[in-house]
Design a protein around this motif. Sequence first.
Motif, short mmCIF file in Angstrom:
data_model
loop_
_atom_site.label_atom_id
_atom_site.label_comp_id
_atom_site.label_asym_id
_atom_site.label_seq_id
_atom_site.Cartn_x
_atom_site.Cartn_y
_atom_site.Cartn_z
N LEU A 61 4.31 -9.53 17.02
CA LEU A 61 4.98 -10.46 16.54
C LEU A 61 6.11 -10.77 17.66
CD1 LEU A 61 6.25 -8.75 12.94
CD2 LEU A 61 4.22 -9.98 13.64
N LEU A 85 12.45 -8.77 7.38
CA LEU A 85 10.90 -8.91 7.98
C LEU A 85 10.32 -7.41 7.75
CD1 LEU A 85 8.84 -10.18 9.89
CD2 LEU A 85 10.00 -9.17 11.79
N HIS A 86 11.10 -6.41 7.82
CA HIS A 86 10.45 -5.30 7.69
C HIS A 86 10.19 -5.18 6.14
CE1 HIS A 86 11.38 -3.88 11.33
NE2 HIS A 86 12.70 -3.59 11.27
N LEU A 89 6.90 -7.33 5.76
CA LEU A 89 5.65 -6.61 6.27
C LEU A 89 4.99 -5.64 5.47
CD1 LEU A 89 6.94 -6.22 9.97
CD2 LEU A 89 4.92 -7.68 9.18
N ILE A 94 1.15 -4.37 5.85
CA ILE A 94 1.11 -4.26 7.48
C ILE A 94 1.84 -3.04 7.83
CG2 ILE A 94 1.78 -5.09 9.61
CD1 ILE A 94 1.38 -7.98 8.44
N GLU A 96 3.71 -0.85 10.25
CA GLU A 96 4.31 -1.12 11.59
C GLU A 96 4.20 -0.09 12.75
OE1 GLU A 96 8.36 -2.61 11.30
OE2 GLU A 96 8.30 -2.61 9.20
N LEU A 99 2.08 -1.88 15.25
CA LEU A 99 2.84 -3.27 15.77
C LEU A 99 3.62 -3.19 16.92
CD1 LEU A 99 3.08 -6.21 13.93
CD2 LEU A 99 5.20 -4.76 12.92
N LEU A 211 2.15 -13.54 6.42
CA LEU A 211 1.82 -11.97 6.95
C LEU A 211 0.51 -11.46 6.20
CD1 LEU A 211 5.41 -10.73 7.07
CD2 LEU A 211 3.83 -11.53 8.87
N ARG A 212 0.26 -11.85 4.91
CA ARG A 212 -1.04 -11.09 4.41
C ARG A 212 -1.99 -11.78 5.07
NH1 ARG A 212 1.37 -11.39 -1.39
NH2 ARG A 212 2.23 -9.40 -1.75
N ALA A 215 -2.59 -10.03 8.24
CA ALA A 215 -3.23 -8.82 8.03
C ALA A 215 -4.80 -8.78 7.71
CB ALA A 215 -2.80 -8.14 6.86
#
Length: 218
Positions: A61, A85-86, A89, A94, A96, A99, A211-212, A215
């Motif tokens: 990212l 953001l966390h 995610l 996703i 981390e 990442l 984000l999906r 992923a």
Amino acid sequence: MAGTGDRGTAPEEYDATPYLPSRGGLPAHREAAAECRGCPLHRDATGTVFGRGAPDARLMLVGEQPGDQEDREGLPFVGPAGRLLHRALAEAGIDEEDLYVTNAVKHFKFVRDEARGRRIHKTPSVRETLACRPWLMAELRLVSPELVVVLGATAGRALLGSSFRVGTDRGVPRPLPDAADGTRVLATVHPSAVLRARDRQEMYAGLVADLRTAADAL
């Protein structure tokens, strides 16, 4: 080197390249970046905020620059935008642990609000972003992710050029220009834009959806 008018001083350099180590992995680059003087932003920032995460991450990212809290702690995405953001995610599924997160610009650019005793984010210039780009390209080379998600306009333009627009280029994985290893890139909004938005819920849902997509592309 030519001077600047009658002052006889050298013009400001905007290039981080001389500060990059000739060898070594992420730890060596992180250590070298702490001494970077590749543009004037280092003067007022607390320090360099280098990327962090898995050295062999499949997903990287890239945000714009560190904010006030990131500058103080020396870590990317630990402030309000980072917390959002966390959460996004996690909702996107996703992990981390696989990442790597970083920024296009490694020093905090700000103006001081003396009345409120605060440092207010200021968008990096094109010149400052390009000066810092060698660090970002080194991170890409060393991590070699399968997919890069650029968060917002500054990160997008750092990797995709000046014609990049979040509104028209987001949500679709595409080849990363000049990437020899087949790395792809997907653009979405920056979490800080979600925090500022009037339609925050809708914009947040769009971030999670992008984000999906990232992923699913891995």
